[in-house]
Write a protein that holds these residues in place. Structure first.
Motif, short mmCIF file in Angstrom:
data_model
loop_
_atom_site.label_atom_id
_atom_site.label_comp_id
_atom_site.label_asym_id
_atom_site.label_seq_id
_atom_site.Cartn_x
_atom_site.Cartn_y
_atom_site.Cartn_z
N HIS A 1 37.54 45.74 57.77
CA HIS A 1 37.79 46.80 56.81
C HIS A 1 38.13 46.21 55.44
O HIS A 1 38.95 45.31 55.33
N VAL A 2 37.46 46.71 54.43
CA VAL A 2 37.72 46.26 53.07
C VAL A 2 38.62 47.29 52.40
O VAL A 2 38.26 48.45 52.29
N PRO A 3 39.79 46.88 51.98
CA PRO A 3 40.69 47.84 51.34
C PRO A 3 40.12 48.28 49.99
O PRO A 3 39.29 47.59 49.40
N PRO A 4 40.55 49.42 49.52
CA PRO A 4 40.07 49.87 48.21
C PRO A 4 40.43 48.85 47.13
O PRO A 4 41.40 48.11 47.26
N VAL A 5 39.62 48.82 46.11
CA VAL A 5 39.85 47.89 45.01
C VAL A 5 40.40 48.67 43.82
O VAL A 5 39.84 49.68 43.41
N LEU A 6 41.50 48.21 43.30
CA LEU A 6 42.09 48.78 42.10
C LEU A 6 41.94 47.75 41.00
O LEU A 6 42.35 46.60 41.15
N ILE A 7 41.33 48.16 39.91
CA ILE A 7 41.16 47.26 38.78
C ILE A 7 42.18 47.64 37.72
O ILE A 7 42.22 48.77 37.27
N TYR A 8 42.97 46.66 37.35
CA TYR A 8 44.02 46.87 36.37
C TYR A 8 43.75 45.96 35.19
O TYR A 8 43.81 44.74 35.31
N LEU A 9 43.39 46.55 34.07
CA LEU A 9 43.13 45.78 32.85
C LEU A 9 44.33 45.96 31.94
O LEU A 9 44.51 47.00 31.32
N ASP A 10 45.16 44.94 31.88
CA ASP A 10 46.39 44.99 31.10
C ASP A 10 46.07 44.83 29.61
O ASP A 10 45.15 44.10 29.24
N ASP A 11 46.82 45.51 28.78
CA ASP A 11 46.67 45.41 27.32
C ASP A 11 45.23 45.66 26.89
O ASP A 11 44.62 44.88 26.15
N ALA A 12 44.67 46.77 27.33
CA ALA A 12 43.27 47.10 27.06
C ALA A 12 42.96 47.18 25.57
O ALA A 12 41.81 46.99 25.16
N GLN A 13 43.96 47.41 24.76
CA GLN A 13 43.71 47.48 23.32
C GLN A 13 43.24 46.12 22.78
O GLN A 13 42.65 46.04 21.70
N TYR A 14 43.46 45.04 23.52
CA TYR A 14 43.04 43.72 23.08
C TYR A 14 41.71 43.28 23.69
O TYR A 14 41.28 42.14 23.47
N LEU A 15 41.07 44.14 24.47
CA LEU A 15 39.80 43.76 25.09
C LEU A 15 38.73 43.55 24.03
O LEU A 15 38.66 44.28 23.04
N ASP A 16 37.89 42.56 24.27
CA ASP A 16 36.77 42.30 23.38
C ASP A 16 35.65 43.31 23.68
O ASP A 16 35.69 44.03 24.68
N SER A 17 34.67 43.37 22.82
CA SER A 17 33.60 44.37 22.98
C SER A 17 32.80 44.15 24.26
O SER A 17 32.37 45.12 24.91
N LEU A 18 32.61 42.91 24.68
CA LEU A 18 31.88 42.65 25.91
C LEU A 18 32.65 43.14 27.13
O LEU A 18 32.06 43.64 28.09
N SER A 19 33.97 43.03 27.10
CA SER A 19 34.79 43.55 28.19
C SER A 19 34.65 45.07 28.29
O SER A 19 34.59 45.62 29.39
N TRP A 20 34.60 45.74 27.15
CA TRP A 20 34.42 47.20 27.16
C TRP A 20 33.04 47.57 27.68
O TRP A 20 32.88 48.56 28.40
N GLU A 21 32.03 46.78 27.33
CA GLU A 21 30.69 47.04 27.86
C GLU A 21 30.69 46.88 29.38
O GLU A 21 30.01 47.63 30.08
N LEU A 22 31.45 45.91 29.89
CA LEU A 22 31.53 45.72 31.34
C LEU A 22 32.25 46.89 31.99
O LEU A 22 31.87 47.32 33.08
N VAL A 23 33.26 47.44 31.35
CA VAL A 23 33.94 48.63 31.88
C VAL A 23 32.90 49.74 32.06
O VAL A 23 32.83 50.39 33.11
N ALA A 24 32.07 49.98 31.05
CA ALA A 24 31.05 51.03 31.13
C ALA A 24 30.03 50.73 32.24
O ALA A 24 29.65 51.63 32.99
N GLU A 25 29.62 49.47 32.37
CA GLU A 25 28.65 49.09 33.40
C GLU A 25 29.24 49.28 34.80
O GLU A 25 28.57 49.75 35.71
#
Length: 142
Positions: free
Chosen positions: A113-137
C-alpha cells in the motif's frame, strides 16, 4: 537556471529515497522505467542530472543553456510523471477493500500500500518561475 526548482528539490529528494525503499532499485532505473517507450522524454533525462544530482550511466547528452529551453517542457512532464507513478497502485484491493462476509473484513496488504502523498512547498512566494510551471504540470498530470 541555477535556482530552478528551488521549492521542489527537497520534495523530489525525499520522493527518490522513498521510491528506492519501496521498490528496492536505484532511482535512475526507476525513472528510466517510467519514461521507457517515450524516446523524447528518455532523451531529456540528462537534464535531471543537473538539478537533482542523478547519474544516468548511458546518457551522452550534455546540458547547455540553449538546450535547456528546448528540454524544459519534457523535464516538467518527466517530473510530473515520476510523482504520478509513485502514487499509482497496481492492486485495486488496496484502494477498495471488499468484505467476504459482514463479519470478516478482507485484510489490506499494507506492505504494498502506498500512502497518500502530501506535497508541502514552504515559502511559495520565493519559488522560481520553473517551480510554478511544475506546480501547474503536476496539477494537470496527477
Amino acid at each position: 537556471q541555477e535556482d530552478a526548482f528551488n521549492g521542489w528539490i527537497p520534495v523530489f529528494s525525499s520522493l527518490f529515497v522513498a521510491y528506492e525503499k519501496r521498490l528496492g532499485k536505484k532511482i535512475t532505473a526507476i525513472i528510466k522505467e517510467i519514461v521507457s517507450g517515450q524516446d523524447d522524454l528518455y532523451e531529456s533525462l540528462y537534464v535531471l542530472e543537473q538539478y537533482f544530482g542523478l547519474e544516468f550511466d548511458d546518457l551522452t547528452n550534455q546540458t547547455t543553456s540553449e538546450d535547456f529551453e528546448l528540454e524544459k517542457d519534457s523535464l516538467l512532464l518527466i517530473l510530473a510523471k515520476i510523482l504520478s507513478a509513485y502514487t499509482d497502485s497496481d492492486d485495486e484491493e488496496i484502494d477498495r477493500p471488499r468484505r467476504k462476509s459482514k463479519s470478516t473484513p478482507v485484510k489490506k496488504n499494507t506492505e504494498s500500500h502506498v500512502p497518500p502523498v502530501l506535497i508541502y512547498l514552504d515559502d511559495a512566494q520565493y519559488l522560481d518561475s520553473l517551480s510554478w510551471e511544475l506546480v501547474a504540470e503536476v496539477l494537470h498530470t496527477c
